[in-house]
Design a protein around this motif. Sequence first.
Motif, short mmCIF file in Angstrom:
data_model
loop_
_atom_site.label_atom_id
_atom_site.label_comp_id
_atom_site.label_asym_id
_atom_site.label_seq_id
_atom_site.Cartn_x
_atom_site.Cartn_y
_atom_site.Cartn_z
N GLU A 1 44.55 21.93 88.73
CA GLU A 1 44.05 22.79 89.80
C GLU A 1 45.17 23.48 90.57
O GLU A 1 44.90 24.28 91.47
CB GLU A 1 43.22 21.95 90.78
CG GLU A 1 41.99 21.31 90.14
CD GLU A 1 41.26 20.41 91.13
OE1 GLU A 1 41.66 20.41 92.32
OE2 GLU A 1 40.32 19.72 90.71
N HIS A 2 46.44 23.16 90.25
CA HIS A 2 47.55 23.68 91.03
C HIS A 2 48.64 24.22 90.11
O HIS A 2 48.78 23.78 88.96
CB HIS A 2 48.12 22.59 91.94
CG HIS A 2 47.13 22.03 92.90
ND1 HIS A 2 46.77 22.67 94.06
CD2 HIS A 2 46.39 20.87 92.87
CE1 HIS A 2 45.87 21.95 94.70
NE2 HIS A 2 45.62 20.85 93.99
N ASP A 3 49.41 25.15 90.66
CA ASP A 3 50.51 25.75 89.92
C ASP A 3 51.86 25.15 90.30
O ASP A 3 52.84 25.32 89.56
CB ASP A 3 50.57 27.26 90.19
CG ASP A 3 49.24 27.94 89.94
OD1 ASP A 3 48.70 27.76 88.84
OD2 ASP A 3 48.74 28.63 90.85
N PHE A 4 51.92 24.49 91.43
CA PHE A 4 53.20 23.97 91.94
C PHE A 4 52.94 22.70 92.74
O PHE A 4 52.03 22.67 93.58
CB PHE A 4 53.87 25.03 92.82
CG PHE A 4 55.37 24.95 92.85
CD1 PHE A 4 56.15 25.92 92.25
CD2 PHE A 4 56.01 23.91 93.49
CE1 PHE A 4 57.53 25.85 92.27
CE2 PHE A 4 57.38 23.82 93.53
CZ PHE A 4 58.16 24.80 92.91
N PHE A 5 53.74 21.65 92.47
CA PHE A 5 53.65 20.40 93.22
C PHE A 5 55.00 20.15 93.90
O PHE A 5 56.06 20.40 93.31
CB PHE A 5 53.33 19.23 92.31
CG PHE A 5 51.90 19.17 91.84
CD1 PHE A 5 50.95 18.46 92.55
CD2 PHE A 5 51.52 19.82 90.68
CE1 PHE A 5 49.63 18.39 92.11
CE2 PHE A 5 50.20 19.76 90.24
CZ PHE A 5 49.27 19.06 90.95
N ALA B 1 51.83 23.26 85.60
CA ALA B 1 52.40 23.27 86.95
C ALA B 1 53.88 22.90 86.96
O ALA B 1 54.33 22.05 86.19
CB ALA B 1 51.62 22.32 87.85
N SER B 2 54.61 23.53 87.88
CA SER B 2 55.98 23.13 88.16
C SER B 2 55.98 22.01 89.18
O SER B 2 55.04 21.88 89.97
CB SER B 2 56.79 24.31 88.70
OG SER B 2 56.89 25.34 87.73
N VAL B 3 57.03 21.21 89.17
CA VAL B 3 57.12 20.07 90.08
C VAL B 3 58.50 20.08 90.73
O VAL B 3 59.52 20.16 90.04
CB VAL B 3 56.91 18.73 89.34
CG1 VAL B 3 56.98 17.56 90.33
CG2 VAL B 3 55.60 18.72 88.58
N LEU B 4 58.52 20.03 92.06
CA LEU B 4 59.78 19.92 92.81
C LEU B 4 59.83 18.53 93.43
O LEU B 4 58.97 18.16 94.23
CB LEU B 4 59.86 20.98 93.90
CG LEU B 4 61.12 20.92 94.78
CD1 LEU B 4 62.37 21.22 93.96
CD2 LEU B 4 61.01 21.87 95.97
N VAL B 5 60.87 17.77 93.04
CA VAL B 5 61.07 16.42 93.57
C VAL B 5 62.21 16.49 94.58
O VAL B 5 63.32 16.91 94.24
CB VAL B 5 61.39 15.43 92.44
CG1 VAL B 5 61.60 14.03 93.01
CG2 VAL B 5 60.29 15.43 91.39
N VAL B 6 61.94 16.08 95.81
CA VAL B 6 62.89 16.24 96.91
C VAL B 6 63.43 14.89 97.36
O VAL B 6 62.67 13.93 97.52
CB VAL B 6 62.23 16.97 98.11
CG1 VAL B 6 63.21 17.10 99.27
CG2 VAL B 6 61.73 18.34 97.67
N GLN B 7 64.74 14.86 97.55
CA GLN B 7 65.40 13.68 98.12
C GLN B 7 66.21 14.12 99.33
O GLN B 7 67.02 15.04 99.23
CB GLN B 7 66.33 13.02 97.10
CG GLN B 7 67.24 11.93 97.69
CD GLN B 7 68.24 11.40 96.69
OE1 GLN B 7 67.89 10.58 95.84
NE2 GLN B 7 69.48 11.86 96.78
N GLN B 8 65.99 13.47 100.46
CA GLN B 8 66.76 13.83 101.63
C GLN B 8 68.18 13.29 101.52
O GLN B 8 68.45 12.39 100.71
CB GLN B 8 66.10 13.30 102.91
CG GLN B 8 66.55 14.02 104.17
CD GLN B 8 65.92 13.46 105.42
OE1 GLN B 8 66.13 12.30 105.75
NE2 GLN B 8 65.12 14.27 106.11
N VAL C 1 56.09 9.30 91.29
CA VAL C 1 55.06 10.35 91.27
C VAL C 1 55.56 11.59 90.54
O VAL C 1 54.84 12.19 89.73
CB VAL C 1 54.64 10.70 92.71
CG1 VAL C 1 53.63 11.85 92.71
CG2 VAL C 1 54.06 9.49 93.42
N GLY C 2 56.81 11.97 90.81
CA GLY C 2 57.37 13.14 90.14
C GLY C 2 57.46 12.98 88.64
O GLY C 2 57.18 13.92 87.88
#
Length: 803
Positions: A738-742, A783-790, A770-771
């Motif tokens: 249902e999504h193009d970007f996570f 969908a593309s997936v962006l995994v973020v780490q602070q 999750v990523g």
Amino acid sequence: MSINSNYTVFNRITRLNETGYLVCFDAPPHTVSDGLWSEKENGRTPMKSFLPLFELQVLIIFALTKSTTFVLKPLKLPEFILQMIAGLIIGILFELKGMEKYMSVVFPYGTHDIISAISSIGFVLFIFINGVQMDFSMITRTGNKAWAVSIVGLAIPLVAGITPLLMFPEKIIAIETNNGNGLYVALVSHAISSFAVIASLLSELQIQNSELGRLSLSSALVSDLLSTIITTNIIAVRTGSSFNVISTNLISLFILAVFVPLICRPILLLIIKRTPEGTNVKDSYIYVIISMVFALGVISVKIGQDFVLGAFIFGLSVPEGPPLGSALVKKLQFFGPTFLLPIFVTTSVLKADFSVDFSSFVMVSTGMVILLTHVVKIAACFITALCCKMPVNDALCLSLILNTKGVVEIGAYHTLFDSNVIDGKTYGVMMLSTMIIGTIVHWSVKLLYDPSRKYAGYQKRNIMGLKRNSEPRILLTVQKQNHISAATDFLDICCPTPENPIAVDVIHVIELVGRALPIFIPHCLQRQASNSASHKSYSDDIILAFDIYEHENENAVSINTYTAISPANLMFEDVCNLALDKVASIIILPFHIRWSSDGTVESDDKKVLRALNKKVLEIAPCSVGILVTRANSIAKATPINSITSEYSITRLAIIYIGGTDDDEEILCLARRAMNSPRIKLVVYHLVSKDCIAELEDLMIIGDEILEELKHSENVQYQEIFTKDGSQTAGFLREIVTEHDFFIVGRRHGSMSPQTDGLSEWSEFPELGAVGDFLASPDLNSWASVLVVQQQLSLRNELNGWVL
């Protein structure tokens, strides 16, 4: 003491006097044997035939080298020192009672010169490869600091050593006569610096593209070229018996040094021009070039110079980098530096006479010259570096690096010993000094210099730490052209507008092959010297693509592009250095795997990209995002409606669990994205069924950003209750199409009921539980997936330590 012919490669040995023997052997000599169980009438036994004997010696040398490396691994010694230690072990075995008989069979008298001559090909190829990797044009672009350090570091020790010779010529000549010509050799060889040795040291320490490494290589390049000019002229003068001979040698040397580059380089550039872009250089060209290496070596011997001089000059004539320079390095790397060079180093040590005691005249006089030369050189380089406003610690490390010794010095001493310029005892002292100095410098620099210390800051550099409506600074890392579209898709997610602009730095990382000097090119300040064809073709498309994007988003996006050419294992230095210098808030890295639409792997780059991503995650001075894209991932975005079909929407999903800084960071990205009419934003808040009370507490405390997103008209907010990782996986499987970007948080080291069990199936830990699940090709998602780490250093600071 007589020599038994059974322990030699000769058929018969007759003693003539105290030191002379008459030997007899077959001509041509036996190359191969008839085997262990063959008839011995023809004398072609394994121990009297050169090839099987050479193979056995190579096997023993490599076994000893690998064993030494394994045993002494905790000491972290340089690689060439371990090869020298293998030679020392073999020499010691010759002296042990009961072992000399067996060693004489394996290394019989007369074979040392044979194996040394064969393995010296490896030394020649090593010098040639280092010549190829040198960017000779860099000599004109080297800064004043490198010129000052190299010239002062070379001139002061030579002047300090020559002064006593001019003041007391008779005494020095008398000492030199008794010392086997060791004083001159010790002075000159320890005053000069070798580019190849310094490049090898920096490579082993993995600091060649740090600030100190770049300055050291630039200084070594200048010093090596000046040293080559000095030593070749000294050889030309000393080998001449008359003025006419000396003049002929100097003229021949000048012709070799000038006409080889003038004639050969245009021909080599023509070869590159005739090689289509993206294809390999023809093997026929490679074989002709290798033949020319040895032909020029023969010519250099004919004019009274070392064999390696012709190979070095020809190597400088070869255009560094792809396609020709990298092809030559790949072809010759195994046969030369990897296979034959270690044998050459080991056999060079076997020739040395280590029977000198520490009270002998040779040991004391030569040792004093070596010690004083290094003290003067270190002091000269150190003071000059301080005058150039370098930090004390870096200045000391630079002076130590420029004083290191290695394989090049071993080859030089080996040649001088074979030419009877120095005797065996002096040769042994030189070998010991090379081992001691190489070890001290390696340990000292490793102890004193830590390039990662600059990342251990306390400044908050992340999206969450920015003020509202402030301009975020984003660093995009690009390696291939297919990373461009994914990077611009992320910039669209950030919703740049003239009221809320973003600043972007794009770094194009390229693996360093066929050259030794790392290159960093800021294209915004690109000079004509940096606009050479060798690296222009790599970044032109990337520069053009981001220039177009900047033009399309005028006053909303400002972009600066950079090219970094460095070793694969050190690319993270360029990325982190640029992020530190530009005060970036987040680094966006491409994932190392790209899947096609049917789930098959389109490209996989574990060697470069995955190693880069892991290292940046460890030491980055700001937040990091790993962007997973698939072929045509955003291409399936649907139009908003028929009226506004000039652009299409991106269906963006935020998977929020809470409890970590990573999750807070993705909410900050969501807050920027929610104002864009091109983005349909959904925030999924995963809540554990067993933690309803915690959710109520969260509602009472109130997270500002989450509350803002929940009450925004442009955001769809959903609370999803899950019991464990299996239910979370089931929910994600339902919404993935249902999504193009996570956008998700990495949540490294954080445990929660919502992800319990997911991490056990993770294939790529750098993506988080999750990523990794969303990036799986089994989901059949576009969908593309962006995994973020602070920023990790902030978390570590809270725990009482900093990376």
